[in-house]
Structures are given as C-alpha cells and as structure tokens.
Design a protein around this motif. Structure first.
Motif, PDB file in Angstrom:
ATOM      1  N   ARG A 131      -0.368   7.237  -4.835  1.00 25.73           N
ATOM      2  CA  ARG A 131      -1.312   6.575  -3.938  1.00 25.73           C
ATOM      3  C   ARG A 131      -1.909   5.382  -4.684  1.00 25.73           C
ATOM      4  NH1 ARG A 131      -2.871   9.225   0.485  1.00 25.73           N
ATOM      5  NH2 ARG A 131      -4.985   8.395   0.401  1.00 25.73           N
ATOM      6  N   LEU A 132      -1.318   4.200  -4.472  1.00 19.77           N
ATOM      7  CA  LEU A 132      -1.774   3.018  -5.179  1.00 19.77           C
ATOM      8  C   LEU A 132      -1.552   1.757  -4.353  1.00 19.77           C
ATOM      9  CD1 LEU A 132       0.970   1.436  -6.456  1.00 19.77           C
ATOM     10  CD2 LEU A 132       0.938   3.481  -7.847  1.00 19.77           C
ATOM     11  N   VAL A 133      -2.135   0.680  -4.841  1.00 24.51           N
ATOM     12  CA  VAL A 133      -1.969  -0.635  -4.219  1.00 24.51           C
ATOM     13  C   VAL A 133      -1.317  -1.529  -5.257  1.00 24.51           C
ATOM     14  CG1 VAL A 133      -3.121  -2.616  -3.187  1.00 24.51           C
ATOM     15  CG2 VAL A 133      -4.022  -0.333  -2.803  1.00 24.51           C
ATOM     16  N   GLN A 191      -1.678  -3.380 -10.378  1.00 26.32           N
ATOM     17  CA  GLN A 191      -1.671  -2.169  -9.566  1.00 26.32           C
ATOM     18  C   GLN A 191      -3.037  -1.501  -9.640  1.00 26.32           C
ATOM     19  OE1 GLN A 191       1.462   0.532 -10.595  1.00 26.32           O
ATOM     20  NE2 GLN A 191       3.068  -0.938 -10.158  1.00 26.32           N
ATOM     21  N   TYR A 195       0.874  -1.175   0.000  1.00 28.06           N
ATOM     22  CA  TYR A 195       0.000   0.000   0.000  1.00 28.06           C
ATOM     23  C   TYR A 195       0.907   1.220   0.000  1.00 28.06           C
ATOM     24  CZ  TYR A 195      -3.589  -3.369   1.119  1.00 28.06           C
ATOM     25  OH  TYR A 195      -4.439  -4.435   1.078  1.00 28.06           O
ATOM     26  N   LEU A 233      -5.959   4.170  -4.186  1.00 29.77           N
ATOM     27  CA  LEU A 233      -5.654   3.614  -2.868  1.00 29.77           C
ATOM     28  C   LEU A 233      -6.856   3.681  -1.936  1.00 29.77           C
ATOM     29  CD1 LEU A 233      -3.621   2.539  -0.734  1.00 29.77           C
ATOM     30  CD2 LEU A 233      -3.070   4.916  -0.256  1.00 29.77           C
ATOM     31  N   PHE A 278       1.543   5.132  -0.137  1.00 28.03           N
ATOM     32  CA  PHE A 278       0.877   6.395   0.162  1.00 28.03           C
ATOM     33  C   PHE A 278       1.586   7.600  -0.444  1.00 28.03           C
ATOM     34  CE2 PHE A 278      -0.638   3.481   3.308  1.00 28.03           C
ATOM     35  CZ  PHE A 278      -1.963   3.842   3.484  1.00 28.03           C
TER      36      PHE A 278
END
Length: 77
Positions: free
Chosen positions: A39-41, A49, A33, A53, A35
């Motif tokens: 801001r992505l997972v 991806q 995760y 987030l 930040f």
C-alpha cells in the motif's frame, strides 16, 4: 469531454473538433496508487515512494510536492 473541447476551441459542433486537441488533453501518468500487495504511492517523475497510502489519500503529499519542486529547480538550472 468532447463538448468541453468544442467550447474551448470555440467550435459550435462537436464534429469540428481537431483530433490533436483531444490527444493533447491526456497527460502522462504522474502517480501510481498501489493498493496491493504493498500500500504505497509512487511518483513516476521523481521516483519517490510514500509507504503510507492512506496518509497520501488523506492529502499528506508534501514530500511529493517537494520532490517535484526540487526536480523542476534542477532542470531550470
């Protein structure tokens, strides 16, 4: 944590826990995760991806689940 392992192994004292049981409880990283700066997972196993987030943190992880299912199906032939 040690008390839980002892209970699972049926050991009355924490000192009797087998070391390999503790090492096996830690699994490889599945997701990251991020930040900052983006801001992505990131799903480590599949490489997928998700750019949103906040949506993923709210529970919208269907693309990650679908990618993992597809990967497992390909591995099992």
């Amino acid at each position: 944590m040690e008390l839980v392992i002892a209970m699972e192994q049926g050991i009355p004292e924490v000192g009797g826990i087998k070391r390999e049981a503790i090492a096996n409880m830690w699994k490889p990283e599945t997701r990251r995760y991020v930040f900052h700066p983006n801001r992505l997972v990131q799903d480590v196993r599949t490489g997928i991806q998700l750019p949103d987030l906040n949506s993923a943190l709210d529970g919208n992880i269907e693309p990650l689940i679908g990618a993992n299912i597809s990967m497992r199906q390909q591995q099992n032939g």
